[in-house]
Design a protein around this motif. Structure first.
Motif, PDB file in Angstrom:
ATOM      1  N   SER A   1      -0.823   7.425  -1.393  1.00 44.05           N
ATOM      2  CA  SER A   1      -0.470   6.390  -2.378  1.00 44.05           C
ATOM      3  C   SER A   1       0.193   6.990  -3.606  1.00 44.05           C
ATOM      4  CB  SER A   1      -1.718   5.607  -2.784  1.00 44.05           C
ATOM      5  OG  SER A   1      -2.264   4.915  -1.680  1.00 44.05           O
ATOM      6  N   GLY A   2      -0.243   8.181  -4.015  1.00 38.35           N
ATOM      7  CA  GLY A   2       0.371   8.824  -5.169  1.00 38.35           C
ATOM      8  C   GLY A   2       1.821   9.183  -4.931  1.00 38.35           C
ATOM      9  N   THR A   3       2.154   9.616  -3.729  1.00 40.10           N
ATOM     10  CA  THR A   3       3.554   9.900  -3.414  1.00 40.10           C
ATOM     11  C   THR A   3       4.386   8.632  -3.512  1.00 40.10           C
ATOM     12  OG1 THR A   3       2.991  11.771  -1.985  1.00 40.10           O
ATOM     13  CG2 THR A   3       5.134  10.738  -1.628  1.00 40.10           C
ATOM     14  N   ILE A   4       3.839   7.531  -3.066  1.00 40.67           N
ATOM     15  CA  ILE A   4       4.590   6.272  -3.090  1.00 40.67           C
ATOM     16  C   ILE A   4       4.764   5.752  -4.508  1.00 40.67           C
ATOM     17  CG2 ILE A   4       4.532   3.830  -2.414  1.00 40.67           C
ATOM     18  CD1 ILE A   4       3.120   4.752   0.166  1.00 40.67           C
ATOM     19  N   ALA A   5       3.687   5.737  -5.308  1.00 36.52           N
ATOM     20  CA  ALA A   5       3.774   5.002  -6.571  1.00 36.52           C
ATOM     21  C   ALA A   5       2.843   5.530  -7.652  1.00 36.52           C
ATOM     22  CB  ALA A   5       3.489   3.520  -6.327  1.00 36.52           C
TER      23      ALA A   5
ATOM     24  N   VAL B   1       5.642  -4.583  -3.389  1.00 35.21           N
ATOM     25  CA  VAL B   1       4.298  -4.133  -3.041  1.00 35.21           C
ATOM     26  C   VAL B   1       4.365  -3.387  -1.709  1.00 35.21           C
ATOM     27  CG1 VAL B   1       1.915  -4.823  -2.576  1.00 35.21           C
ATOM     28  CG2 VAL B   1       3.278  -6.111  -4.239  1.00 35.21           C
ATOM     29  N   VAL B   2       3.752  -2.210  -1.677  1.00 37.07           N
ATOM     30  CA  VAL B   2       3.699  -1.380  -0.474  1.00 37.07           C
ATOM     31  C   VAL B   2       2.263  -1.344   0.029  1.00 37.07           C
ATOM     32  CG1 VAL B   2       4.135   0.897   0.520  1.00 37.07           C
ATOM     33  CG2 VAL B   2       5.602   0.034  -1.325  1.00 37.07           C
ATOM     34  N   GLY B   3       2.064  -1.738   1.267  1.00 37.82           N
ATOM     35  CA  GLY B   3       0.747  -1.663   1.872  1.00 37.82           C
ATOM     36  C   GLY B   3       0.512  -0.279   2.459  1.00 37.82           C
ATOM     37  N   VAL B   4      -0.622   0.331   2.125  1.00 36.71           N
ATOM     38  CA  VAL B   4      -0.961   1.664   2.632  1.00 36.71           C
ATOM     39  C   VAL B   4      -2.194   1.541   3.522  1.00 36.71           C
ATOM     40  CG1 VAL B   4      -1.651   4.015   2.034  1.00 36.71           C
ATOM     41  CG2 VAL B   4       0.051   2.815   0.639  1.00 36.71           C
ATOM     42  N   ILE B   5      -1.980   1.587   4.825  1.00 34.60           N
ATOM     43  CA  ILE B   5      -3.083   1.515   5.789  1.00 34.60           C
ATOM     44  C   ILE B   5      -3.606   2.931   5.986  1.00 34.60           C
ATOM     45  CG2 ILE B   5      -3.775   0.828   8.109  1.00 34.60           C
ATOM     46  CD1 ILE B   5      -1.554  -1.225   8.099  1.00 34.60           C
ATOM     47  N   ASP B   6      -4.813   3.174   5.466  1.00 35.64           N
ATOM     48  CA  ASP B   6      -5.276   4.544   5.386  1.00 35.64           C
ATOM     49  C   ASP B   6      -6.782   4.548   5.141  1.00 35.64           C
ATOM     50  OD1 ASP B   6      -5.259   7.499   4.649  1.00 35.64           O
ATOM     51  OD2 ASP B   6      -3.098   7.123   4.755  1.00 35.64           O
ATOM     52  N   THR B   7      -7.259   5.540   4.399  1.00 34.42           N
ATOM     53  CA  THR B   7      -8.699   5.681   4.141  1.00 34.42           C
ATOM     54  C   THR B   7      -9.163   4.885   2.939  1.00 34.42           C
ATOM     55  OG1 THR B   7      -8.372   7.624   2.727  1.00 34.42           O
ATOM     56  CG2 THR B   7      -8.687   8.023   5.091  1.00 34.42           C
ATOM     57  N   GLY B   8      -8.290   4.083   2.361  1.00 33.93           N
ATOM     58  CA  GLY B   8      -8.608   3.422   1.106  1.00 33.93           C
ATOM     59  C   GLY B   8      -8.184   4.294  -0.055  1.00 33.93           C
ATOM     60  N   ILE B   9      -8.729   4.021  -1.220  1.00 37.06           N
ATOM     61  CA  ILE B   9      -8.270   4.714  -2.412  1.00 37.06           C
ATOM     62  C   ILE B   9      -9.432   4.888  -3.380  1.00 37.06           C
ATOM     63  CG2 ILE B   9      -7.616   2.674  -3.757  1.00 37.06           C
ATOM     64  CD1 ILE B   9      -4.968   4.154  -4.372  1.00 37.06           C
TER      65      ILE B   9
ATOM     66  N   ALA C   1       6.685   0.339  -8.425  1.00 36.89           N
ATOM     67  CA  ALA C   1       6.166  -0.493  -7.331  1.00 36.89           C
ATOM     68  C   ALA C   1       4.644  -0.524  -7.413  1.00 36.89           C
ATOM     69  CB  ALA C   1       6.622   0.058  -5.986  1.00 36.89           C
ATOM     70  N   LYS C   2       4.030  -1.343  -6.580  1.00 36.21           N
ATOM     71  CA  LYS C   2       2.579  -1.441  -6.510  1.00 36.21           C
ATOM     72  C   LYS C   2       2.110  -1.059  -5.108  1.00 36.21           C
ATOM     73  CE  LYS C   2       2.373  -3.127 -10.702  1.00 36.21           C
ATOM     74  NZ  LYS C   2       1.912  -2.266 -11.822  1.00 36.21           N
ATOM     75  N   VAL C   3       0.914  -0.505  -5.043  1.00 37.72           N
ATOM     76  CA  VAL C   3       0.292  -0.142  -3.772  1.00 37.72           C
ATOM     77  C   VAL C   3      -0.863  -1.089  -3.491  1.00 37.72           C
ATOM     78  CG1 VAL C   3      -1.162   1.574  -2.625  1.00 37.72           C
ATOM     79  CG2 VAL C   3       0.939   2.293  -3.764  1.00 37.72           C
TER      80      VAL C   3
END
Length: 461
Positions: free
Chosen positions: A223-227, A146-154, A243-245
């Protein structure tokens, strides 16, 4: 307002395109094996020395010198790990008849996803500045990470939704959250558009920002680049597509407070955050495509980063888009993070990318003077609120960082017990050298991200 905006951090996202812009995954997964050794003979072996070795019992067999063979294939009898076969081959070279011996490697096709727009994602596969991902995908695609993405949300996207796990909205101020409330369990991006100049206060007597902006949907693109869901016949591919975001919303209208970002980091890693239930699904990687300006890493940031890394989480951050030294950008100037600069399609430093000793590695962030030279990922067509999902080319160190975060996820999927320090070391040691031009190791880090080499190294530890 000035005091408030001094504490804000903004996403390092894409640089808006204007007329003035310059333009099977686990440690037990099958390892590489073979059941044969290639033996190459000297054209004219010294017969006397060969006989002496044979009499001493040193020779490992008579490999047909008398028959005039140029090479031979030694059948081992069973498949062995490639490292063990190499040991056997090294022993054969004691025989003076043998020029060299080496494993008879079994080659595989390079795994390439069938997504309809994958061929536009040069940043994954091109030899000059791409990340060499097909070689990594032969080994792992990121399961169980699981990858945490600290950002604007999704926002919802058909090419991403299946790889999203529950996250959290950490924006404490409702005016910034733009969703009518403060913190809650809904990490949906409600948009970060600025409709009125000066809505974010002022600095040096000038509005921040100086003109209205549309919603960036920054977290969705990262997030799309990651997974992004991949190998599904449509859209784009993600770096670690199995993986999961976990979306961790900490940036909204006008940016985000450091205190909210720190809480998001700690909660994502499974650490205690005051007033919140502990996260029982901690991440292994955190991506922070965000930043602000500070000479030296703030103590609050460094303390949180140290705790998160001690908990076994790799933290990846964007170097910043100011075309200046990363020393002045935070958290890029913090310790215990992987700070990522950007290269363009030619392998040179992207014109906007920060540089210097704090940059650990470079990855493709593109330049959108020509759209196709940017980084293609998931997005939304809405100008203020979300409407229809789509795909867009963006540029920025924000786009470079998730390439590295995705590769870190691939490494964890193949080697779950690896430490963050070792993940960083592997990524840097296996970087592809710069080809000259505007990048060197003093300015742009260890080299250009090479996913295939890094994942192979992690697997063979």
């Amino acid at each position: 307002m000035k005091a408030r905006t001094a504490l804000l951090l903004t996403c390092l996202g894409f640089i808006p395109m204007t007329a003035t812009t310059q333009e099977t995954d686990s440690k037990t997964a099958p390892r590489q094996v073979t059941d044969r050794i290639i033996v190459k003979y000297h054209p004219k072996p010294t017969e006397g020395n060969a006989m002496a070795f044979i009499k001493q019992g040193v020779s490992y067999g008579s490999f047909g010198v008398a028959a005039g063979k140029d090479k031979d294939i030694l059948e081992i009898g069973s498949s062995l790990n490639i490292n063990d076969v190499q040991i056997l081959a090294d022993g054969l070279e004691d025989d003076p008849q043998i020029a060299f011996a080496e494993p008879d490697y079994i080659m595989q096709i390079m795994r390439v996803p069938n997504d309809s727009r994958y061929n536009e994602q040069w940043h994954y596969f091109e030899s000059t500045a791409g990340s060499n991902l097909p070689a990594a995908w032969n080994i792992t695609t990121g399961n169980n990470v699981v990858v945490g993405v600290i950002d604007t949300g999704i926002v919802y996207h058909k090419d991403l939704d299946g790889n999203i796990v529950s996250g959290y909205d950490f924006i404490s101020q409702s005016w910034m959250a733009n969703d009518g409330d403060g913190r809650d369990s809904n990490a949906t991006d409600s948009g970060d558009a600025i409709t009125t100049a000066g809505a974010c206060g002022s600095a040096n007597g000038k509005p921040v920002p100086s003109s209205p902006t549309e919603s960036s949907w920054h977290g969705t693109h990262v997030s799309g680049t990651i997974a992004a869901e991949s190998n599904n016949g449509s859209g784009v591919a993600g770096v670690a597509w199995n993986a999961k975001v976990m979306p961790l919303r900490a940036l909204g209208r006008c940016g985000g407070y450091t205190s909210d970002i720190i809480d998001a980091m700690r909660w994502a890693a499974g650490l205690d955050v005051y007033g919140m239930t502990r996260n029982n699904n901690p991440v292994k990687v955190i991506n922070m495509s965000l930043g602000g300006y500070s000479y030296g890493c703030p103590r609050s940031y460094q303390s949180a980063i140290n705790e998160v890394v001690a908990a076994g989480v790799t933290v990846v951050v964007a170097a910043g888009n100011g075309s200046t030294r990363a020393t002045y950008a935070t958290p890029a100037n913090c310790e215990n993070v992987i700070t990522v600069g950007s290269v363009n399609r030619s392998g040179n430093r992207s014109w906007y990318s920060n540089f210097g000793r704090h940059v650990d590695i470079s990855a493709p962030g593109g330049e959108t003077r020509y759209y196709q030279d940017g980084v293609l990922s998931t997005a939304n067509a809405g100008t203020t609120s979300a409407t229809q999902d789509n795909y867009e080319y963006h540029q920025g160190t924000s786009m470079a960082a998730p390439h590295v975060a995705g590769v870190a996820a691939l490494i964890y999927s193949i080697n779950p017990q690896i430490t963050p320090a070792r993940v960083e070391e592997i990524i840097k040691l296996n970087a592809r050298p710069f080809s000259g031009g505007s990048c060197n190791t003093r300015l742009c880090g260890a080299g250009i991200l090479d996913a295939g080499a890094a994942v192979l190294d992690a697997r063979d530890e």
